[in-house]
Design a protein around this motif. Sequence first.
Motif, PDB file in Angstrom:
ATOM      1  N   ILE A 336       0.207  -2.866  -8.049  1.00 38.04           N
ATOM      2  CA  ILE A 336       0.450  -1.797  -9.033  1.00 38.04           C
ATOM      3  C   ILE A 336      -0.721  -0.821  -9.052  1.00 38.04           C
ATOM      4  O   ILE A 336      -0.537   0.406  -9.064  1.00 38.04           O
ATOM      5  N   ILE A 337      -1.937  -1.350  -9.051  1.00 39.12           N
ATOM      6  CA  ILE A 337      -3.133  -0.501  -9.078  1.00 39.12           C
ATOM      7  C   ILE A 337      -3.223   0.349  -7.812  1.00 39.12           C
ATOM      8  O   ILE A 337      -3.434   1.567  -7.875  1.00 39.12           O
ATOM      9  N   ASN A 338      -3.058  -0.281  -6.665  1.00 42.87           N
ATOM     10  CA  ASN A 338      -3.143   0.456  -5.395  1.00 42.87           C
ATOM     11  C   ASN A 338      -2.085   1.558  -5.313  1.00 42.87           C
ATOM     12  O   ASN A 338      -2.372   2.693  -4.903  1.00 42.87           O
ATOM     13  N   ASN A 339      -0.853   1.243  -5.699  1.00 40.69           N
ATOM     14  CA  ASN A 339       0.230   2.230  -5.621  1.00 40.69           C
ATOM     15  C   ASN A 339      -0.022   3.418  -6.540  1.00 40.69           C
ATOM     16  O   ASN A 339       0.191   4.579  -6.148  1.00 40.69           O
ATOM     17  N   LEU A 340      -0.488   3.139  -7.758  1.00 40.61           N
ATOM     18  CA  LEU A 340      -0.723   4.228  -8.705  1.00 40.61           C
ATOM     19  C   LEU A 340      -1.840   5.146  -8.233  1.00 40.61           C
ATOM     20  O   LEU A 340      -1.730   6.380  -8.314  1.00 40.61           O
ATOM     21  N   LEU A 341      -2.906   4.587  -7.727  1.00 43.25           N
ATOM     22  CA  LEU A 341      -4.022   5.408  -7.243  1.00 43.25           C
ATOM     23  C   LEU A 341      -3.593   6.258  -6.048  1.00 43.25           C
ATOM     24  O   LEU A 341      -4.023   7.415  -5.912  1.00 43.25           O
ATOM     25  N   GLN A 342      -2.756   5.709  -5.182  1.00 45.98           N
ATOM     26  CA  GLN A 342      -2.251   6.484  -4.050  1.00 45.98           C
ATOM     27  C   GLN A 342      -1.334   7.608  -4.520  1.00 45.98           C
ATOM     28  O   GLN A 342      -1.394   8.733  -4.007  1.00 45.98           O
ATOM     29  N   GLU A 343      -0.502   7.332  -5.518  1.00 46.77           N
ATOM     30  CA  GLU A 343       0.393   8.363  -6.057  1.00 46.77           C
ATOM     31  C   GLU A 343      -0.410   9.508  -6.682  1.00 46.77           C
ATOM     32  O   GLU A 343       0.025  10.669  -6.638  1.00 46.77           O
ATOM     33  N   GLU A 344      -1.538   9.183  -7.274  1.00 42.82           N
ATOM     34  CA  GLU A 344      -2.375  10.204  -7.914  1.00 42.82           C
ATOM     35  C   GLU A 344      -3.332  10.872  -6.936  1.00 42.82           C
ATOM     36  O   GLU A 344      -4.168  11.686  -7.335  1.00 42.82           O
ATOM     37  N   ASN A 345      -3.200  10.544  -5.637  1.00 40.44           N
ATOM     38  CA  ASN A 345      -4.038  11.133  -4.584  1.00 40.44           C
ATOM     39  C   ASN A 345      -5.527  10.919  -4.839  1.00 40.44           C
ATOM     40  O   ASN A 345      -6.348  11.813  -4.640  1.00 40.44           O
ATOM     41  N   ILE A 346      -5.857   9.726  -5.304  1.00 40.30           N
ATOM     42  CA  ILE A 346      -7.255   9.369  -5.553  1.00 40.30           C
ATOM     43  C   ILE A 346      -7.763   8.557  -4.367  1.00 40.30           C
ATOM     44  O   ILE A 346      -7.188   7.523  -4.020  1.00 40.30           O
ATOM     45  N   HIS A 347      -8.836   9.037  -3.755  1.00 43.55           N
ATOM     46  CA  HIS A 347      -9.453   8.290  -2.647  1.00 43.55           C
ATOM     47  C   HIS A 347     -10.291   7.161  -3.238  1.00 43.55           C
ATOM     48  O   HIS A 347     -11.200   7.390  -4.036  1.00 43.55           O
ATOM     49  N   ASP A 484     -13.349  11.300 -15.354  1.00 45.97           N
ATOM     50  CA  ASP A 484     -12.340  12.342 -15.565  1.00 45.97           C
ATOM     51  C   ASP A 484     -10.915  11.843 -15.335  1.00 45.97           C
ATOM     52  O   ASP A 484      -9.973  12.642 -15.330  1.00 45.97           O
ATOM     53  N   LYS A 485     -10.747  10.553 -15.123  1.00 45.25           N
ATOM     54  CA  LYS A 485      -9.418  10.017 -14.784  1.00 45.25           C
ATOM     55  C   LYS A 485      -8.778   9.314 -15.989  1.00 45.25           C
ATOM     56  O   LYS A 485      -8.257   8.209 -15.892  1.00 45.25           O
ATOM     57  N   LYS A 486      -8.788   9.983 -17.125  1.00 47.86           N
ATOM     58  CA  LYS A 486      -8.225   9.373 -18.337  1.00 47.86           C
ATOM     59  C   LYS A 486      -6.723   9.131 -18.201  1.00 47.86           C
ATOM     60  O   LYS A 486      -6.207   8.087 -18.628  1.00 47.86           O
ATOM     61  N   ALA A 487      -6.019  10.092 -17.628  1.00 46.79           N
ATOM     62  CA  ALA A 487      -4.562   9.961 -17.503  1.00 46.79           C
ATOM     63  C   ALA A 487      -4.193   8.780 -16.616  1.00 46.79           C
ATOM     64  O   ALA A 487      -3.240   8.034 -16.905  1.00 46.79           O
ATOM     65  N   VAL A 488      -4.946   8.584 -15.528  1.00 48.37           N
ATOM     66  CA  VAL A 488      -4.675   7.474 -14.611  1.00 48.37           C
ATOM     67  C   VAL A 488      -4.903   6.138 -15.311  1.00 48.37           C
ATOM     68  O   VAL A 488      -4.080   5.207 -15.215  1.00 48.37           O
ATOM     69  N   VAL A 489      -6.010   6.037 -16.030  1.00 46.29           N
ATOM     70  CA  VAL A 489      -6.322   4.790 -16.742  1.00 46.29           C
ATOM     71  C   VAL A 489      -5.266   4.510 -17.807  1.00 46.29           C
ATOM     72  O   VAL A 489      -4.876   3.356 -18.024  1.00 46.29           O
ATOM     73  N   GLN A 490      -4.791   5.559 -18.469  1.00 46.47           N
ATOM     74  CA  GLN A 490      -3.761   5.380 -19.487  1.00 46.47           C
ATOM     75  C   GLN A 490      -2.483   4.812 -18.874  1.00 46.47           C
ATOM     76  O   GLN A 490      -1.834   3.924 -19.444  1.00 46.47           O
ATOM     77  N   LYS A 491      -2.108   5.302 -17.693  1.00 39.44           N
ATOM     78  CA  LYS A 491      -0.916   4.781 -17.010  1.00 39.44           C
ATOM     79  C   LYS A 491      -1.105   3.314 -16.622  1.00 39.44           C
ATOM     80  O   LYS A 491      -0.175   2.502 -16.738  1.00 39.44           O
TER      81      LYS A 491
END
Length: 640
Positions: A336-347, A484-491
């Motif tokens: 779940i973590i890996n997929n979400l970070l990839q969807e958000e284009n986070i390296h 700066d990744k508040k939205a990602v952490v919230q998801k």
Amino acid sequence: MTFRQFAFNNVKRSFGRYAAYFFSSAFAVTVFFMYAAFIFHPDVVNGTIRPSVRRGMVSAEVIIFLFAIFFTFYSTSSFLKMRKKDFGLLTLLGITRSQLNKLIIVENTIIAILSIITGISFGALFTKIFLMMFSVILDLESPLSYYIDWKAIVLTAFLFFVLFETITVMTLVTIRSNKIIDLLKAAKQPKKPPFYSIWLSLLALACLAAGYYLAYSSDIIKMMKRVLPILGLVIIGTYFLYTQASIGLLRFYTKQKRSYYRGTNLVTAAELTYKLKDNARILSIVTILTAVTFTSTGVLANLYFGKKAETEARFPHAIALVAKNGLGQFEEKVQIINNLLQEENIHFTNHQAQLIRVYNPYKLNDHVMQNISLISVSDYNKFADLAHQPHISLPTNTAAYMYPTPDKGYEPIKGKNIALSIKNSNKIVQLKLNKPVYQPVLNPTTHVGYILIVHDHLFNEFKNLATKDTTQYYFGVSYKDWEDKKAVVQKLDDKIQKDKIIDYNTRLESFEIMREFFSLTFFIGFFISILFFLAADSILYLKLYNDLEQDLKQYLSLAKIGLTLKEMKQIAAKQVAILFFVPFAIATVHAGFAFKMLQNMVSGSVVKISVLVIVIFLVVQLIYYFFIRSLYIKKIAKVM
């Protein structure tokens, strides 16, 4: 002329005496009023702002008011001492005791009312800026609107008026107990030759050295026990430094003939000996107040501006996932973590590892020894890469304890050797303990015990014996600009739930908590520190003004024996400079060791911010010094 007009004219003529007290009191009222305006702000009262913030502001109000009690009591006592001769003349001319008391109360009431009006006026003027600064520092979504509740005005005016009047009445006791002749001779008491003890001088140095050593060698655990002894040693050492060691140092200087007899140094040193002895208590108070100001401002500034580095040190990974057992649930959450970070284009970079829970079979009643987790040195180094920490190497049959946080002092696993075994196994391994690793490379979690780093070969032996109940899993992720990744952490928070098996934490969550706390304490402490600093300088000003009449007589005597006005200005400038900057220098040394104690408890460097704080206060001190020196020299020039 009415009685009130007479009192008003006295204040008007003697405003120079009241200036420092008036401006410091007005500043205290200003700060108190701005905090009160915040406390009664509708957004705060209605709960839009967190209750903890309001409680912090209320605590600040209490501190400010308690300090105002001390400062007002000291200042009022100083004024009465300065005016004892005036009171003696008035008594000699026929003024009654009740009339004298009334005169003092009316004069101090005038100053009190002016201070309150000035303080509230400036408070109302700067409240808008105050609220804007507060909104920025606490990163509020919508800035607080400008609003002043009438309760803030009434509370501030009532409390400070009662304070000023109560202390004025209390200090009248010092006048009532004096006879007319004592009042008239108040400024003419002969000075005894200064005396100092070599043993008390050595005691001063010993107390300061002991206090500095305790501060220098403290860590976060030792600090809790040492803070009061350090404070006591420094206060005692500072007092005897002024009363004893400074006199001895000046006596030593008088023996340096080449320098002592040059220019006006002889006169300066001779008079300074008496001034240091007479003003020892005042200089000690000023030094301690200044040191408290430097230390509190420096500590709060370092914590505020270093909160990101501190969070990174305490939480090496931006995201951490831990499982006690249950590899299936763990891998599901990792995906779940890996997929979400990839969807958000986070390296991002990540690593996961297995940990083995072991225990010490010879210490079954020791909680720490029954909750040990092993990690291989190879996995440790991979996690160190994510946390930008250096690699370590371990010889065979050795282990190293990894601190859960960077705080030194608490080392539950120590000694030279340790015995380890795994549940449901007869295997017992004796290991030699290496030096502990103070900087963790795993996020702290309650699901993992006290971590020992072991050689890969030994880890694999225990891994082969491990069961589901003795196996743990850790997954760490790192990426840039994590704050700066508040939205990602919230998801992620919405998708991953903590339970008895899975523990999940993020660096950003802890950073937000740390930022809120440090921002609030910095904001509250900043204004209180300025108040302390102004009070310290005001005390010096009051003391100089109190001694001015006697100093002017001495300068007249010096003029009669041939000293020029230029030479007397040089003597005055040197004496004022020493009284202003000796406490500043000693306070800087005190604060320097306090900053070293802070450095032992945080991860980032505190040097840059600490030096900046001292430099800023030095600039303020220089401005205040030149202003006071100008007034002092003008008074001398008028009587020449």
